[in-house]
Design an enzyme around this catalytic site. Structure first.
Site, mmCIF file in Angstrom:
data_model
loop_
_atom_site.group_PDB
_atom_site.id
_atom_site.type_symbol
_atom_site.label_atom_id
_atom_site.label_comp_id
_atom_site.label_asym_id
_atom_site.label_seq_id
_atom_site.Cartn_x
_atom_site.Cartn_y
_atom_site.Cartn_z
ATOM 1 N N GLU A 14 -79.052 10.813 51.727
ATOM 2 C CA GLU A 14 -80.042 10.168 50.859
ATOM 3 C C GLU A 14 -81.288 11.025 50.653
ATOM 4 O OE1 GLU A 14 -78.557 5.799 52.393
ATOM 5 O OE2 GLU A 14 -80.590 6.449 52.880
ATOM 6 N N CYS A 100 -81.536 2.767 50.171
ATOM 7 C CA CYS A 100 -80.927 2.159 51.346
ATOM 8 C C CYS A 100 -81.888 1.174 52.011
ATOM 9 C CB CYS A 100 -80.437 3.242 52.304
ATOM 10 S SG CYS A 100 -79.294 2.646 53.568
ATOM 11 N N HIS A 120 -80.080 -1.717 50.661
ATOM 12 C CA HIS A 120 -78.922 -1.950 51.523
ATOM 13 C C HIS A 120 -78.952 -3.417 51.964
ATOM 14 C CE1 HIS A 120 -76.176 -1.749 54.898
ATOM 15 N NE2 HIS A 120 -75.753 -0.586 54.402
#
Length: 181
Positions: A14, A100, A120
């Protein structure tokens, strides 16, 4: 200048993939080590940052990117200098990117209040009043780009290129790396 914050335990994909895609588009990117010049990600990959947090030039900042990884997110949230820098970026109208678990940082700071975002699933309960789009990999609201998880690192990185340099630049990078997602 795009700054990507790296706290111990950050999610490597990421951070590195968006940095790579942005650099391919000619964007100046610096990886920022919160605890020092060498930062270890959540899967044990040590990365040498370009600068430390104290070396960030807030006046040159065009975008701040926050990778996920629960350890990295916790490191950022506990660092008052890092959160002050994120707030300054928001106040100045810089682009913010978070993927995320990292959108929860922006939610805790009130930056995502009543804004569309994604994250996420493990941090859904931490998103406050954000209008979370659970089925979207990447969401843009104003000058904030959020993404779900490591599996969204390519579309997230390409969206960062697009918002900074335009759709054509993003398509050129996508074609150069043969991304077909």
């Amino acid at each position: 200048m795009v700054y990507i914050l790296l706290g111990e335990g950050f999610e490597e994909a990421e951070a590195i993939l968006p940095a790579d895609l942005l650099r391919r588009a000619g964007v100046e990117v610096s990886l920022v080590g919160l605890e020092g010049p060498v930062v270890t990600g959540s899967h044990g990959i040590a990365v040498t940052a370009d600068v430390t947090l104290e070396q960030v030039d807030a006046e040159a900042m065009e975008m701040m990117v926050l990778p996920g990884g629960l350890g990295g997110v916790a490191s950022i949230q506990m660092d008052l200098f890092a959160t002050a820098l994120i707030q300054k970026a928001s106040d100045r109208g810089c682009w913010l990117g978070a993927i995320c678990a990292a959108p929860s940082i922006l939610a805790h700071m009130g930056i995502l209040d009543r804004r569309k975002a994604t994250c996420h699933p493990c941090v859904l309960d931490e998103m406050g009043s954000a209008a979370v789009r659970r089925d979207e990999q990447v969401v843009v609201d104003g000058r904030i780009v959020t993404a779900q998880a490591a599996g969204a690192a390519f579309p997230f990185g390409l969206k960062l290129v697009e918002v900074l340099r335009g759709r054509e630049a993003a398509e050129q990078v996508r074609d150069a790396v043969l991304y077909r997602g």
